[in-house]
Motif scaffolding. Structure first.
Motif, mmCIF file in Angstrom:
data_model
loop_
_atom_site.group_PDB
_atom_site.id
_atom_site.type_symbol
_atom_site.label_atom_id
_atom_site.label_comp_id
_atom_site.label_asym_id
_atom_site.label_seq_id
_atom_site.Cartn_x
_atom_site.Cartn_y
_atom_site.Cartn_z
ATOM 1 N N SER A 99 0.927 0.707 -6.956
ATOM 2 C CA SER A 99 1.377 1.399 -8.155
ATOM 3 C C SER A 99 2.242 0.482 -8.990
ATOM 4 O O SER A 99 2.785 -0.504 -8.513
ATOM 5 N N VAL B 61 4.078 6.293 -2.433
ATOM 6 C CA VAL B 61 3.729 7.591 -2.985
ATOM 7 C C VAL B 61 4.150 8.663 -1.991
ATOM 8 O O VAL B 61 3.349 9.223 -1.251
ATOM 9 N N SER C 295 2.482 12.146 -1.800
ATOM 10 C CA SER C 295 1.033 12.237 -1.599
ATOM 11 C C SER C 295 0.657 11.746 -0.216
ATOM 12 O O SER C 295 -0.017 10.743 -0.049
ATOM 13 N N ALA D 293 -1.862 16.115 -4.047
ATOM 14 C CA ALA D 293 -1.728 15.676 -5.432
ATOM 15 C C ALA D 293 -0.271 15.753 -5.877
ATOM 16 O O ALA D 293 0.584 16.330 -5.195
ATOM 17 N N ALA D 294 0.013 15.186 -7.052
ATOM 18 C CA ALA D 294 1.384 15.167 -7.563
ATOM 19 C C ALA D 294 1.941 16.573 -7.732
ATOM 20 O O ALA D 294 3.144 16.805 -7.533
ATOM 21 N N ASP D 295 1.079 17.532 -8.075
ATOM 22 C CA ASP D 295 1.543 18.913 -8.245
ATOM 23 C C ASP D 295 1.348 19.745 -6.981
ATOM 24 O O ASP D 295 1.421 20.969 -7.019
ATOM 25 N N GLU E 280 -6.350 6.008 -8.170
ATOM 26 C CA GLU E 280 -6.427 7.118 -9.111
ATOM 27 C C GLU E 280 -5.436 6.901 -10.260
ATOM 28 O O GLU E 280 -4.352 6.327 -10.064
ATOM 29 N N ASP F 145 -1.603 7.227 -10.026
ATOM 30 C CA ASP F 145 -1.405 7.371 -8.578
ATOM 31 C C ASP F 145 -1.433 8.834 -8.149
ATOM 32 O O ASP F 145 -0.768 9.221 -7.179
ATOM 33 N N ASP F 146 -2.204 9.646 -8.845
ATOM 34 C CA ASP F 146 -2.291 11.072 -8.567
ATOM 35 C C ASP F 146 -3.670 11.384 -8.017
ATOM 36 O O ASP F 146 -4.684 11.173 -8.691
ATOM 37 N N ALA G 194 -6.241 13.136 -10.177
ATOM 38 C CA ALA G 194 -6.622 12.560 -11.469
ATOM 39 C C ALA G 194 -8.137 12.586 -11.646
ATOM 40 O O ALA G 194 -8.902 12.582 -10.677
#
Length: 681
Positions: A55, A61, A64, A352-354, A502, A505-506, A509
């Protein structure tokens, strides 16, 4: 991961979609790496000169995590690869580095229960007895801790069985219902309660309430958008919700809520018909490789559900990812239809990020695709097993790779194409898919329609525990005939590993950048580095290999690479020996050979104890004929086929894991470092 004498490597994808190799060629050409001649610069570019792809801010991360990768212990000083590489071998033993020990563990036929019958070396155990024993052809597996790194549940797949060894010397004559039952019961999954004894060796807790056999007969439930669809209904199950068994379980996955994902791969080979003439196959049957002829397994001769003329929808009930709770032996496995139906390799779960759940999956056939699923809902650790419902609602995507402008050392870009009847105009206009359920049941056809990129047999997918980058083994595609300056090997006999990052970095994505981590090859057979059959710059005579298959990271970021390829040790494969396991440093691109398997085997399965001081791997089908250098020709076998010959001479190619043990047996191998350290360090 398939028996070498089958036709499963032949592509059924006859679409006009672009092949990944064409994308690679355009990417290399676009970036100006070609010179006249055979593309020496491309050889250097396709790995050895690549900078690490992390990243932008080089921060791990942390949000994740990979579900199958526990946190690593504090890293020791020194290089990531801390062992002396082993040489190739064509022997009939496990070879590990100096300072390591390998314990043979839970071979086919081992007991799980207090009433498990003894395994018979002559192959005459019955079908009922096999249901009480460890299954055959061990494959993907995961370790679930009970007492940290000293006790847990080891859950493993049993992909298929070798009839030449499964039965006695009479082989398939006569062919009986009990033989079909034994084969069905040799498939599936084993849940084993394992722990260290006082001497520090691992053993199975026989009779533990956790121990379980899941077979080709175990009741299962279909869940998600396709459950109950007309295409999943049969005479025995008019609801389309209840299935008997799971088959051809290849690799696996582990969820963030501590359950096991087993993946159904080459299910097509079990279906045939006794009808004459056979009914015309649908386009979907052809695309999924269900043969117009007979089946080598011959189950349809004794069980009507495998005769597709009698039960045309039964085949649609296989080819799914199945979720199993190993801690509840009475629980019903769930076939999660939202993840799509194809020849699944493994299921790599990320967050994922969310905090939506993402699952990466490969379809293991020449010219097929890479997929990912993104859940609608978000993961909440406090919900425990209830998070499993996340796998019933979400979006399925398929990858399209392109040679467009990429940053840094990446070769190209890509996007995820939505496989949704309501939201993708291409599928909305396609009369072959009346509903989203049909899109999922016929995911291959839907991916063809939207223009996914054909790949060279996508095998296991894994994600780097710190960077979140995704790696996929493309094991080989010996049937490809295209050539040009960028890639002179007309047939991709050796395979490669592709990786992507991705956007942002998600894991959820919709776009990514990609490159090739390694192009496998053989500089022993092709020492001229201008010939791409030599492999990329990080392949040498000391670490030569073909057909990367199982791959996975440990917590420190070592990439473990297992092979399932040609072990003839001659011609294009001279000097490569038996199938093996290697380790790569993703930063430096260095690759070292860590292990070599016995004669005729595949190396597969990868699991660690949480402290990474115990590694579990599987040796599948030792003694299989395939490309065996000692295989007798027809003049030596007389009127016998190769399988008939081995049924009467079961020790001809291998005696592993027990000299004089009656016949070769798949088994798990427990690997530890003699000083008690982290494996690989």
């Amino acid at each position: 991961m398939k028996k070498p004498d089958t036709l499963d490597d032949l592509p059924t994808n006859l679409s006009a979609n672009e092949h990944f190799q064409s994308v690679v060629e355009r990417a290399v050409s676009r970036r100006g790496f070609l010179k006249s001649g055979l593309g020496l610069s491309a050889v250097t570019f396709l790995s050895g000169s690549l900078a690490a792809c992390t990243s932008d801010d080089d921060t791990p991360v942390a949000e994740s995590p990979s579900a199958g990768t526990p946190p690593a212990p504090a890293p020791a000083a020194g290089p990531l690869l801390g062992f002396a590489a082993v040489a190739t071998s064509s022997g009939d033993a496990i070879v590990v580095p100096a300072g390591y020990s390998a314990q043979i563990f839970t071979p086919w036929g081992s007991p799980l229960f207090s009433d498990s019958p003894a395994w018979r070396p002559d192959g005459t155990n019955t079908g009922e007895e096999q249901a009480r024993q460890v299954g055959d052809n061990h494959d993907g597996m995961s370790y679930f801790p009970i007492d940290g790194s000293n006790e847990g549940l080891l859950v493993m797949n049993h992909e298929y069985c070798n009839y030449e060894y499964l039965f006695g010397a009479e082989f398939m004559t006569p062919w009986t219902a009990d033989k079909v039952s034994k084969a069905l019961n040799a498939h599936g999954v084993s849940v084993l309660h394992v722990k260290k004894n006082g001497a520090g060796r691992w053993e199975v807790h026989i009779g533990s309430p956790y121990n379980r056999r899941i077979t080709g007969k175990t009741p299962m439930t279909l869940t998600g958008p396709a459950a109950g669809d007309a295409l999943l209904r049969t005479t025995a199950d008019p609801s389309g919700l209840n299935v008997l068994g799971t088959l051809n379980n290849c690799a696996n996955g582990k969820t963030l809520w501590n359950t096991y994902l087993t993946c159904e791969e080459n299910f097509n080979g079990y279906f045939a018909t006794a009808a004459s003439p056979a009914p015309t196959r649908s386009a979907a049957f052809v695309r999924y490789g269900i043969s117009a002829g007979g089946s080598g397994y011959r189950w349809h001769e004794h069980e009507d559900r495998f005769d597709y003329a009698k039960e045309p929808n039964e085949a649609n009930r296989f080819g799914w990812v199945v979720e199993i709770n190993p801690f509840e032996p009475g629980s019903t496995p769930k076939k999660r239809t939202a993840l799509g139906r194809f020849k699944h390799e493994n299921a790599e779960m990320r967050l994922a990020a969310d905090k939506r759940v993402v699952v990466y999956m490969g379809d293991d056939q020449a010219n097929d695709y890479i997929y990912k699923f993104v859940s609608d809902g978000v993961f909440d650790a406090s919900r425990g097993l209830a998070n499993g419902n996340l796998l019933d609602a979400g979006k399925l995507y398929v990858a399209k790779f392109d040679a467009g402008a990429a940053s840094g050392d990446f070769m190209g870009v890509g996007e995820w194409l939505l496989l949704d009847k309501a939201a993708n105009p291409t599928l909305a206009a396609d009369a072959r898919f009346a509903t989203q359920a049909e899109v999922l049941i016929h995911a291959r056809l839907a991916a063809d329609a939207v223009g996914a990129t054909k790949m060279d047999r996508p095998e296991w997918i894994t994600t780097h525990p710190q960077t979140g980058e995704v790696y996929c083994a493309l094991t080989n595609n010996s049937g490809r005939t295209t050539t040009d300056e960028a890639n002179p090997r007309a047939q991709n006999r050796y395979g490669q590993i592709v990786r992507w990052r991705e956007a942002g970095d998600d894991a959820a994505a919709m776009t990514f950048e990609w490159d090739l981590f390694v192009l496998a090859g053989n500089p022993v057979a092709y020492p001229d580095r201008q010939d791409l059959r030599s492999g990329s710059a990080n392949v040498s005579a000391d670490n030569t290999f073909n057909s990367p298959d199982g791959i996975g990271f440990d917590g420190a970021g070592r990439l473990w690479i297992q092979t399932d390829g040609n072990f003839s040790n001659s011609g294009d494969y001279a000097g490569q020996g038996n199938n093996q396991m290697l380790v790569a440093d993703p930063e430096s691109k260095e690759i070292r050979r860590f292990l070599v398997g016995p004669s005729g085997c595949e190396i597969t399965g990868l699991a660690f104890s949480p402290d990474y001081r115990t590694m579990f791997i599987n040796v599948q089908h030792p003694g299989e004929a395939g490309s065996h250098p000692r295989a007798p020709d027809a003049s030596m076998r007389g009127s016998l086929s190769m399988d008939e010959y081995l049924a009467q001479n079961p020790l001809a190619f291998s005696q592993w894991p027990e000299a004089g043990g009656g016949r070769p047996r798949s088994a798990t191998v427990v690997i530890t470092k003699d000083d008690g350290g982290v494996v690989g360090s």
